[in-house]
Motif scaffolding. Structure first.
Motif, PDB file in Angstrom:
ATOM      1  N   ILE A  21      15.720  20.805  55.634  1.00 57.99           N
ATOM      2  CA  ILE A  21      16.464  21.611  54.668  1.00 57.99           C
ATOM      3  C   ILE A  21      17.545  22.372  55.418  1.00 57.99           C
ATOM      4  N   THR A  22      18.770  22.388  54.871  1.00 54.72           N
ATOM      5  CA  THR A  22      19.855  23.167  55.462  1.00 54.72           C
ATOM      6  C   THR A  22      20.535  23.977  54.373  1.00 54.72           C
ATOM      7  N   SER A  23      21.189  25.032  54.785  1.00 52.66           N
ATOM      8  CA  SER A  23      21.991  25.831  53.864  1.00 52.66           C
ATOM      9  C   SER A  23      23.271  25.063  53.526  1.00 52.66           C
ATOM     10  N   PRO A  24      23.950  25.414  52.434  1.00 56.29           N
ATOM     11  CA  PRO A  24      25.199  24.726  52.063  1.00 56.29           C
ATOM     12  C   PRO A  24      26.223  24.787  53.195  1.00 56.29           C
ATOM     13  N   ASN A  25      26.900  23.652  53.445  1.00 54.07           N
ATOM     14  CA  ASN A  25      27.980  23.524  54.436  1.00 54.07           C
ATOM     15  C   ASN A  25      27.479  23.594  55.879  1.00 54.07           C
ATOM     16  N   TYR A  26      26.158  23.695  56.093  1.00 47.85           N
ATOM     17  CA  TYR A  26      25.652  23.802  57.469  1.00 47.85           C
ATOM     18  C   TYR A  26      26.162  22.620  58.307  1.00 47.85           C
ATOM     19  N   PRO A  27      26.632  22.818  59.544  1.00 44.03           N
ATOM     20  CA  PRO A  27      26.567  24.052  60.341  1.00 44.03           C
ATOM     21  C   PRO A  27      27.762  24.991  60.154  1.00 44.03           C
ATOM     22  N   ASN A  28      28.600  24.735  59.171  1.00 47.51           N
ATOM     23  CA  ASN A  28      29.685  25.665  58.854  1.00 47.51           C
ATOM     24  C   ASN A  28      29.139  26.813  58.006  1.00 47.51           C
ATOM     25  N   LYS A  29      29.978  27.791  57.743  1.00 54.08           N
ATOM     26  CA  LYS A  29      29.534  28.967  57.006  1.00 54.08           C
ATOM     27  C   LYS A  29      29.218  28.606  55.564  1.00 54.08           C
ATOM     28  N   TYR A  30      28.138  29.201  55.040  1.00 56.24           N
ATOM     29  CA  TYR A  30      27.751  28.951  53.660  1.00 56.24           C
ATOM     30  C   TYR A  30      28.674  29.711  52.695  1.00 56.24           C
ATOM     31  N   ASN A  31      28.590  29.339  51.430  1.00 55.78           N
ATOM     32  CA  ASN A  31      29.427  29.961  50.400  1.00 55.78           C
ATOM     33  C   ASN A  31      28.897  31.342  50.038  1.00 55.78           C
ATOM     34  N   ASN A  32      29.804  32.207  49.588  1.00 55.18           N
ATOM     35  CA  ASN A  32      29.412  33.521  49.090  1.00 55.18           C
ATOM     36  C   ASN A  32      28.935  33.414  47.647  1.00 55.18           C
ATOM     37  N   ASP A  33      28.156  34.418  47.234  1.00 62.19           N
ATOM     38  CA  ASP A  33      27.679  34.532  45.850  1.00 62.19           C
ATOM     39  C   ASP A  33      27.025  33.216  45.402  1.00 62.19           C
ATOM     40  N   PHE A  34      25.947  32.862  46.145  1.00 62.36           N
ATOM     41  CA  PHE A  34      25.313  31.559  45.913  1.00 62.36           C
ATOM     42  C   PHE A  34      23.801  31.747  45.845  1.00 62.36           C
ATOM     43  N   ASP A  35      23.134  31.054  44.904  1.00 58.17           N
ATOM     44  CA  ASP A  35      21.678  31.092  44.760  1.00 58.17           C
ATOM     45  C   ASP A  35      21.162  29.677  44.550  1.00 58.17           C
ATOM     46  N   VAL A  36      20.069  29.349  45.227  1.00 61.39           N
ATOM     47  CA  VAL A  36      19.444  28.052  45.026  1.00 61.39           C
ATOM     48  C   VAL A  36      17.952  28.194  45.309  1.00 61.39           C
ATOM     49  N   LEU A  99      11.297  27.672  48.430  1.00 57.54           N
ATOM     50  CA  LEU A  99      12.268  28.321  49.315  1.00 57.54           C
ATOM     51  C   LEU A  99      13.485  28.728  48.487  1.00 57.54           C
ATOM     52  N   LYS A 100      13.842  30.002  48.564  1.00 54.37           N
ATOM     53  CA  LYS A 100      14.997  30.514  47.836  1.00 54.37           C
ATOM     54  C   LYS A 100      16.032  31.030  48.820  1.00 54.37           C
ATOM     55  N   PHE A 101      17.295  30.580  48.635  1.00 52.97           N
ATOM     56  CA  PHE A 101      18.402  31.059  49.465  1.00 52.97           C
ATOM     57  C   PHE A 101      19.370  31.835  48.576  1.00 52.97           C
ATOM     58  N   HIS A 102      19.761  33.026  49.050  1.00 54.31           N
ATOM     59  CA  HIS A 102      20.682  33.877  48.281  1.00 54.31           C
ATOM     60  C   HIS A 102      21.762  34.420  49.204  1.00 54.31           C
ATOM     61  N   SER A 103      23.025  34.400  48.733  1.00 55.86           N
ATOM     62  CA  SER A 103      24.142  35.041  49.441  1.00 55.86           C
ATOM     63  C   SER A 103      24.915  35.890  48.440  1.00 55.86           C
ATOM     64  N   ASN A 104      25.429  37.037  48.904  1.00 60.92           N
ATOM     65  CA  ASN A 104      26.223  37.896  48.018  1.00 60.92           C
ATOM     66  C   ASN A 104      27.706  37.572  48.192  1.00 60.92           C
ATOM     67  N   TYR A 105      28.547  38.455  47.713  1.00 59.13           N
ATOM     68  CA  TYR A 105      29.988  38.190  47.701  1.00 59.13           C
ATOM     69  C   TYR A 105      30.673  38.649  48.985  1.00 59.13           C
ATOM     70  N   GLU A 106      29.901  39.157  49.973  1.00 59.85           N
ATOM     71  CA  GLU A 106      30.529  39.698  51.179  1.00 59.85           C
ATOM     72  C   GLU A 106      30.564  38.645  52.286  1.00 59.85           C
ATOM     73  N   ASP A 107      30.096  39.002  53.461  1.00 60.24           N
ATOM     74  CA  ASP A 107      30.200  38.123  54.633  1.00 60.24           C
ATOM     75  C   ASP A 107      29.294  36.904  54.503  1.00 60.24           C
ATOM     76  N   SER A 108      29.643  35.847  55.240  1.00 61.05           N
ATOM     77  CA  SER A 108      28.806  34.651  55.319  1.00 61.05           C
ATOM     78  C   SER A 108      28.677  34.240  56.777  1.00 61.05           C
ATOM     79  N   GLU A 109      27.598  33.498  57.072  1.00 62.63           N
ATOM     80  CA  GLU A 109      27.320  33.074  58.441  1.00 62.63           C
ATOM     81  C   GLU A 109      27.074  31.562  58.470  1.00 62.63           C
ATOM     82  N   LYS A 110      26.570  31.097  59.589  1.00 62.22           N
ATOM     83  CA  LYS A 110      26.333  29.670  59.803  1.00 62.22           C
ATOM     84  C   LYS A 110      25.242  29.114  58.891  1.00 62.22           C
ATOM     85  N   GLY A 111      24.236  29.934  58.557  1.00 66.08           N
ATOM     86  CA  GLY A 111      23.154  29.480  57.711  1.00 66.08           C
ATOM     87  C   GLY A 111      21.920  29.094  58.493  1.00 66.08           C
ATOM     88  N   PHE A 112      21.181  28.114  57.983  1.00 65.73           N
ATOM     89  CA  PHE A 112      19.905  27.765  58.614  1.00 65.73           C
ATOM     90  C   PHE A 112      19.635  26.272  58.527  1.00 65.73           C
TER      91      PHE A 112
END
Length: 702
Positions: A21-36, A99-112
């Protein structure tokens, strides 16, 4: 190769046995304001493991901005994670992971990136009441780059005691970043981590009250070692006040093996499950020391039913073997000052089923003939009559026509046991009476003066009893007299526990029945680990002692400053100090051995620095008052010698003046102290503190 699944929709269900399992766009930064939400179900109905290999999520203190949360199928939260630290491996027992992944509208990172798997390779899940776990290939080296999960659960919800018997994960590192073992009291996020361990020091795990144990073992890509082995068992347990009615269990002070809290009171109530007797054994005991012999601060008090057996404190374990009751009460108390590591004790019920096949033997007399005969005791439902510790066994002796009943305290053990010293000295009954002045049979009041010695004829008859060897089940056919049984058991060739020396090279002494499984390297390693553990404990105690000494030195210095200020302000105090110092010098000089110098010309006036240090230490060891030590060392030089001794010429011309001095030898060294003495009076009139050095042949006893 596991299938890689990238989170993109709002909810995804997967029934693969394994995958990534990877976060969206991994290994690039994931999207903001995202829930899955990602739901993984095991098609084989097996527990699922989830291992994060990479993890970079926006960090905050409570993980409310960007986060990854993991639950199992029973909606138990296994963890909520954020930041850059890779989470520990997770285990879902309900065969479902959400497994739940959540990102807000601020900064984003590489993910997991995480790997899930329902394979049971190196996954150990059990509800057995006792057993053993170990690293793969133990005692050989475990594989590199491996993750193993162990989950142990008590079916009855009883606490679990886990003990590591061997532990070798190579070299320890700060934070245990290489090979390590993590012990938790459950798999959920709310479970407590009991420790992270590495290196070769055997971990000490407290009793786990939750009834569940979750152990994570992980190795890196480099060197591997022999790993670990641990034993676990269900053990009813009380950490503070409570009631237990079981056959075996454990009690301990709060926070043990750490220090207990101040102002704490606990009451442990124990009852035997089958109305048998209770054996209580203290395995650890460190409480605050008593004051004037009284345990008035921190203490443990033990009650047999409602009768107090004794109150215990300090560092000495209470010597308790058997409690003559089916109910026991243990009271723990701590005050507001010093806190220690407390105590740990085990208890076990003693019932009729725990006696051996060999029945107990008593001795009785025929009133008509006086002959001795052996009687076999038949087991009954009355546990007090067949307890393996026979206390107050009644014996009779015929004196004329009067039968005198004498109570004897004798430890019998497995069959008709035998300590004649107990018969002769009443050791057992006297120990009992120090705890409570009652008869152990009928509980009527009794004093030591009422005890009667065992008649000599009875002792002689007992010693002639023919006893079969304890090792008859192992092939020994010997029948020996009672008084020779102890010596025979020690040398019996059929004794499976007879100590023998290992002839494979280690030289250790091991029981005979364990010699086949004896491993020299393992045993020596265990011995080294035990010594290292003892050294660590001693180092800790040494550090504590040093802190106490420094504190006492500080208080002593404050006292000296206080006394110095008093002497400055009070002339009478100065006079008292002078008199005391003078008396100390007189007392010390009188204690020295008299000596006579025969060659004054050979005296050394300027010793080197090494010799100066040696003599100074000798002065201090001889009890020389501290306020004159430096003055004596200064007087060792020729320029400070008294009249008639200042130069070689004067020493040769003024020999008669030597009679005005008394020489005292410094113990163990070739040095003397010269003391002025007046012949016209009998007391010491003046002391000249002089120290000189000479060769060994210059000093002789007077």
């Amino acid at each position: 190769m596991p299938q890689t699944i990238c989170l993109s929709g709002n909810s995804i269900a997967v029934t693969n046995t394994s995958g990534i399992i990877t976060s969206p766009n991994y290994p690039n930064k994931y999207n903001n304001d995202f829930d899955v939400e990602y739901i993984i179900r095991s098609p084989t109905k097996q527990p699922i493991t989830l291992v994060f290999e990479d993890f970079e999520i926006e960090d905050d203190d409570d993980c409310t901005k960007d986060y990854v949360s993991v639950k199992d199928g029973d909606n138990i939260l296994l963890g909520t994670f954020c930041g850059n630290n890779i989470p520990s491996p997770l285990l879902a027992l309900s065969v479902v992971i959400i497994l739940k992944f959540h990102s807000n509208y601020e900064d984003s990172e590489k993910g997991f990136r995480a790997v899930f798997n329902d394979s049971q390779e190196c996954v150990y899940v059990t509800t057995d009441s006792n057993g053993t776990i170990q690293s793969p290939n133990y005692p050989d080296n475990y594989p590199t780059n491996i993750i193993c999960l162990y989950y142990i659960e008590s079916r009855k919800g009883i606490s679990i005691n886990i003990t590591f018997t061997n532990f070798d994960l190579g070299y320890s590192s700060r934070g245990c970043t290489n090979d390590y073992v993590i012990v938790r009291d459950g798999v959920s996020q709310s479970s407590k981590q009991l420790g992270k361990f590495c290196g070769r020091m055997i971990p000490l795990i407290p009793v786990i009250l939750s009834g569940t144990v979750f152990i994570i073992f992980r190795s890196n890509n480099y060197t591997s070692w022999s790993g670990f082995k641990a034993e676990y068992k269900e053990e009813p347990f009380l950490d503070c006040s409570g009631f237990l009615k079981v056959s075996v269990g454990r009690i301990q002070s709060p926070n043990h093996p750490e220090a207990y809290d101040s102002n704490t009171d606990c009451e442990y109530r124990l009852a035997s499950q089958y109305n048998g007797l209770i054996k209580l054994t203290f395995t650890f005991f460190k409480m605050e020391d008593p004051v004037s012999g009284n345990c008035s601060y921190d203490f443990v008090e033990i009650y047999d039913s409602n009768t107090s057996i004794g109150k215990f404190c300090g560092f000495q374990k209470p010597v308790l073997t058997f409690i003559l009751s089916s109910s026991v009460r243990v009271v723990f108390h701590s005050d507001s000052s010093i806190n220690c590591k407390g105590f740990s004790a085990t208890f076990a019920e003693i019932t009729v089923h725990q006696t051996t096949d060999d029945k107990l033997t008593t001795v009785s007399f025929s009133p008509t003939s006086g002959n001795m005969r052996n009687n076999k005791i038949t087991p009954s439902t009355n546990t007090s009559s067949v307890n393996p510790v026979v206390i107050g066994a009644a014996t009779g002796g015929l004196i004329g026509m009067v039968v005198v009943i004498t109570f004897i305290c004798v430890i019998v053990g497995r069959q008709k046991r035998t300590e004649m010293n107990s018969l002769k000295r009443f050791t057992c009954i006297q120990e009992w009476l120090t705890r409570q002045p009652t008869c152990p049979v009928d509980r009527n009041p009794i004093t030591p003066n009422q005890l009667k010695p065992v008649p000599r004829i009875l002792r002689n008859l007992l010693s002639r009893l023919q006893i079969t060897c304890d090792n008859v089940g192992y092939g020994c056919t010997a029948v020996v007299k009672l008084d020779m049984l102890a010596a025979h058991l020690q040398d019996c060739e059929h004794n499976p526990k007879k100590p023998v020396h290992c002839e494979l090279g280690c030289g250790l002494v091991v029981p005979k029945d364990e010699l086949k499984e004896h491993n020299c390297v393992r045993e020596l390693r265990n011995l080294v680990q035990q010594q290292q553990h003892k050294m660590a404990e001693m180092q800790t105690e040494l550090t504590e002692h040093k802190l106490q000494i420094n504190e006492q030195k500080r208080e002593l210095q404050l006292l000296k400053e206080y006394m110095r200020s008093m002497r400055v302000s009070n002339p009478r105090m100065r006079e008292i100090q002078t008199e005391m110092e003078h008396a100390d010098v007189i007392r010390w000089s009188t204690s020295l051995q008299a000596a006579r110098v025969t060659r004054w010309g050979g005296m050394i006036s300027t010793p080197d620095a090494v010799l100066q240090a040696v003599i100074k230490r000798a002065l201090i060891d001889s009890g020389c008052p501290s306020h004159i030590v430096n003055e004596l060392m200064e007087n060792a030089h020729e320029r400070r010698w008294p009249t008639g001794l200042s130069t070689l010429e004067t020493r040769q011309l003024n020999r008669r003046q030597y009679e005005n001095y008394v020489t005292k030898r410094i113990p163990g060294k070739q040095a003397v102290v010269m003391i002025s003495h007046c012949h016209d009076i009998c007391s010491w009139s003046r002391i000249i503190l002089v120290k000189m050095f000479c060769d060994s042949h210059d000093l002789i006893k007077p």
